[in-house]
Design a protein around this motif. Structure first.
Motif, PDB file in Angstrom:
ATOM      1  N   ASP A 280      30.113  -2.924  90.925  1.00 34.39           N
ATOM      2  CA  ASP A 280      30.038  -2.249  89.630  1.00 34.39           C
ATOM      3  C   ASP A 280      29.651  -0.777  89.733  1.00 34.39           C
ATOM      4  N   ARG A 281      29.301  -0.313  90.936  1.00 32.78           N
ATOM      5  CA  ARG A 281      28.950   1.097  91.106  1.00 32.78           C
ATOM      6  C   ARG A 281      30.010   1.798  91.942  1.00 32.78           C
ATOM      7  N   ASN A 282      30.002   3.127  91.885  1.00 31.08           N
ATOM      8  CA  ASN A 282      31.005   3.874  92.631  1.00 31.08           C
ATOM      9  C   ASN A 282      30.434   5.169  93.183  1.00 31.08           C
ATOM     10  N   LEU A 283      31.060   5.641  94.226  1.00 27.64           N
ATOM     11  CA  LEU A 283      30.782   6.946  94.825  1.00 27.64           C
ATOM     12  C   LEU A 283      32.090   7.712  94.863  1.00 27.64           C
ATOM     13  N   ILE A 284      32.066   8.948  94.410  1.00 28.45           N
ATOM     14  CA  ILE A 284      33.243   9.801  94.424  1.00 28.45           C
ATOM     15  C   ILE A 284      32.926  11.053  95.237  1.00 28.45           C
ATOM     16  N   VAL A 285      33.732  11.292  96.265  1.00 29.97           N
ATOM     17  CA  VAL A 285      33.538  12.492  97.080  1.00 29.97           C
ATOM     18  C   VAL A 285      34.903  12.991  97.542  1.00 29.97           C
ATOM     19  N   GLY A 286      35.204  14.239  97.195  1.00 29.20           N
ATOM     20  CA  GLY A 286      36.432  14.854  97.657  1.00 29.20           C
ATOM     21  C   GLY A 286      36.204  15.544  98.989  1.00 29.20           C
ATOM     22  N   ARG A 287      37.259  16.153  99.499  1.00 33.20           N
ATOM     23  CA  ARG A 287      37.110  16.888 100.750  1.00 33.20           C
ATOM     24  C   ARG A 287      36.156  18.055 100.512  1.00 33.20           C
ATOM     25  N   GLU A 374      31.155  -4.440  81.621  1.00 34.36           N
ATOM     26  CA  GLU A 374      30.302  -4.109  82.762  1.00 34.36           C
ATOM     27  C   GLU A 374      30.756  -2.766  83.307  1.00 34.36           C
ATOM     28  N   LYS A 375      29.892  -2.098  84.034  1.00 32.02           N
ATOM     29  CA  LYS A 375      30.349  -0.939  84.779  1.00 32.02           C
ATOM     30  C   LYS A 375      31.291  -1.414  85.867  1.00 32.02           C
ATOM     31  N   ASP A 376      32.161  -0.524  86.343  1.00 38.63           N
ATOM     32  CA  ASP A 376      33.271  -0.973  87.176  1.00 38.63           C
ATOM     33  C   ASP A 376      33.601   0.083  88.227  1.00 38.63           C
ATOM     34  N   GLY A 377      33.202  -0.187  89.476  1.00 37.05           N
ATOM     35  CA  GLY A 377      33.383   0.784  90.540  1.00 37.05           C
ATOM     36  C   GLY A 377      34.828   1.122  90.835  1.00 37.05           C
ATOM     37  N   LEU A 378      35.677   0.116  91.012  1.00 34.22           N
ATOM     38  CA  LEU A 378      37.077   0.387  91.341  1.00 34.22           C
ATOM     39  C   LEU A 378      37.814   1.027  90.175  1.00 34.22           C
ATOM     40  N   TRP A 379      37.446   0.674  88.964  1.00 35.28           N
ATOM     41  CA  TRP A 379      38.047   1.323  87.791  1.00 35.28           C
ATOM     42  C   TRP A 379      37.853   2.831  87.862  1.00 35.28           C
TER      43      TRP A 379
END
Length: 542
Positions: A280-287, A374-379
């Motif tokens: 349900d959690r996510n991390l976003i990181v670009g180059r 719910e929160k949704d990491g892959l979403w």
């Protein structure tokens, strides 16, 4: 035949913001898990003829509790249980299955981002028929029931083969072992422009996704590699393990360090992402560009119209109180309301059900929309991919353009973990008493505009939630929030949220620690963290 097992209450079975979480050794005590599950069924009953969803993040002890929960459900009169193959269902997938199949609720067996294994953490959360976490009225009633419970019900039945899809009878109840991924993956295809993302991938766009040996591995392989065409191996650590490979499945710069190091190296792919224990959690990181969860919420909201599922626009945005105010400025520009709620996804449920909000987010890496409860990491990862494919820009370029339009909320969270509970409570009590005298005081260049203990009046049901965190707001839009976390299993965690607002015409490319230096000093001066705890630095900075 139903069997009644006599029992006595255990102390401390009070569900927190994410259910009941304790060490495995606590759950393994005789009758401990059974007492809690029976208390749930006693409170939400009568359950005769209804459908229950069961699934979890694959952590140690999941299978044991699932088998017992199935037998208890049969004894209490459920007509059907839907359980994910292997006992697996990500939290957002469980929410979707509850909603899609009209279940009356579900048991999600997870301790989310907490470590797993025989000496680590376990948890049980009950979700209601809308697919969202049980509201406080229900969790309070469950806790009350655990304090007086004297029996739980079961049936004599062999364990269900959780590794084979199909249906079997347990007592008079049907147990259906279902594909845990298919329904969720199909839902994602209705929300996002998979064709545009596939074209981007075919043109050479690359990514790395760290599933952290947690639940999203199978989902990410199916969606990213099989449906969207990313190269095999794009999903790293993709096999769920009972101990998450000995790692802490929390997608942040500390526990996903290998991904961070990759994304800031010469070998970085175009896009990096990760999800946590239960998905349900996510991390976003670009180059070369980390996007804070607070900024990610704002940027997703500002660009959501680029995805098919959100082209009609947003009804509103909701954020937890500790989350930065970046989303507020997007809501203002879109002409939609922005709601500030207590921490805990259940507070978003009423807004989503009432059609008052479309996208919600928390600073603790949780983002989601009205597609589930719910929160949704892959979403969140897929919405970012959709935006990147349509805009044809890098993560860094999108972030910079966003700040040039809305300004930047420099943001960090400092966690002081494993504090003695009485020490943490004393700090909060002293600070609470000092709040009325803070307005007008200066801390370095910062002047306190207001200070309070946050309380939330739910605009849908009129309920009030008090004592949700202490806020110190400064002139110019910066602030500090102090809050004790409810997601750990031992001791107390003090979370200190630091936010500096820099307007669009200001300095938008400073290093975050430098930008927050004045606020860090002010937090110590206001709360006396070192004096109370003996700690001169946080354990984790995210």
């Amino acid at each position: 035949m139903t069997t009644t097992v006599a029992t006595t209450p255990y102390e401390g079975q009070k569900p927190g913001t994410s259910g009941l979480r304790k060490k495995v050794r606590v759950f393994a005590q005789a009758n401990y898990a059974e007492n809690f599950i029976q208390s749930v069924f006693d409170v939400v009953g009568p359950v005769t003829g209804k459908t229950l969803v069961i699934g979890g993040d694959g952590r140690y002890y999941n299978r044991t509790v699932i088998q017992q929960a199935i037998r208890i459900a049969a004894a209490n009169g459920y007509s059907q249980v839907l359980v994910g193959k292997g006992g697996i269902l990500s939290t957002p997938a469980a929410s979707h299955v509850i909603r899609k199949y009209g279940a009356s609720g579900g048991l999600i067996l997870s301790a989310s981002h907490n470590p797993g294994g025989p000496d680590e953490d376990f948890g049980i959360k009950y979700n209601i028929a809308n697919g969202g976490p049980a509201p406080e009225g229900v969790t309070d009633a469950i806790f009350a029931r655990t304090q007086v419970i004297d029996r739980w019900l079961t049936v004599e039945a062999p364990d269900v083969d959780l590794d084979t899809c199909g249906s079997v009878a347990v007592g008079g109840m049907t147990v259906s072992v279902i594909d845990p991924v298919a329904d969720y993956a199909d839902l994602m295809e209705t929300l996002f422009d998979f064709a545009a993302i596939r074209a981007k991938v075919a043109a050479g766009f690359t990514m790395a996704f760290d599933a952290m040996h947690a639940v999203t591995g199978p989902y990410a392989v199916e969606i990213l590699e099989k449906r969207l065409g990313f190269a095999p191996g794009t999903v790293r650590n993709g096999v769920p393990l009972e101990d998450f490979g000995g790692h802490h499945p929390d997608p942040n710069m500390v526990h996903a360090k290998a991904l961070f190091d990759l994304m800031f190296s010469a070998a970085a792919p175009d896009f990096g992402a990760a999800s946590d224990g239960d998905g349900d959690r996510n991390l976003i990181v670009g180059r070369g560009r980390f996007v804070t969860p607070s900024d990610s919420l704002a940027m997703l909201a500002a660009n959501a119209h680029l995805a098919p599922g959100y082209r009609a626009g947003l009804k509103g945005i909701a954020r937890s109180m500790p989350t930065s105010a970046a989303a507020d400025r997007v809501a203002e520009a879109l002409g939609v309301p922005c709601f500030e709620t207590p921490t805990g996804w259940k507070f978003f449920g009423n807004l989503l059900d009432a059609g008052m909000a479309t996208i919600c987010g928390e600073e603790s890496a949780g983002t989601g929309s009205d597609h589930v409860r719910e929160k949704d990491g892959l979403w969140a990862v897929l919405l970012w991919l959709n935006i990147l494919a349509v805009r044809g820009q890098s993560v860094d370029a999108i972030a910079r353009e966003h700040w040039q339009r809305f300004g930047r909320n420099y943001y960090a969270r400092h966690d002081y973990e494993g504090l003695p509970t009485d020490t943490a409570n004393a700090l909060i009590a002293e600070l609470t008493a000092a709040l009325p005298g803070l307005p007008g005081k200066s801390f370095g260049p910062l002047v306190v505009a207001s200070a309070d203990s946050f309380a939330y009046l739910d605009p849908v049901d009129g309920s009030t939630s008090a004592n949700q965190g202490l806020r110190v707001l400064f002139e110019g839009g910066s602030r500090i929030v102090f809050r004790l976390s409810g997601t750990g299993t031992e001791g107390a965690t003090l979370r200190v949220y630091l936010e500096r607002y820099e307007p669009a015409e200001g300095l938008l490319d400073r290093d975050t620690p430098d930008a927050l230096a004045d606020l860090i000093a002010a937090a110590e001066a206001v709360a006396g963290i070192a004096r109370h705890t003996g700690r001169t630095a946080p354990d984790v900075v995210t």
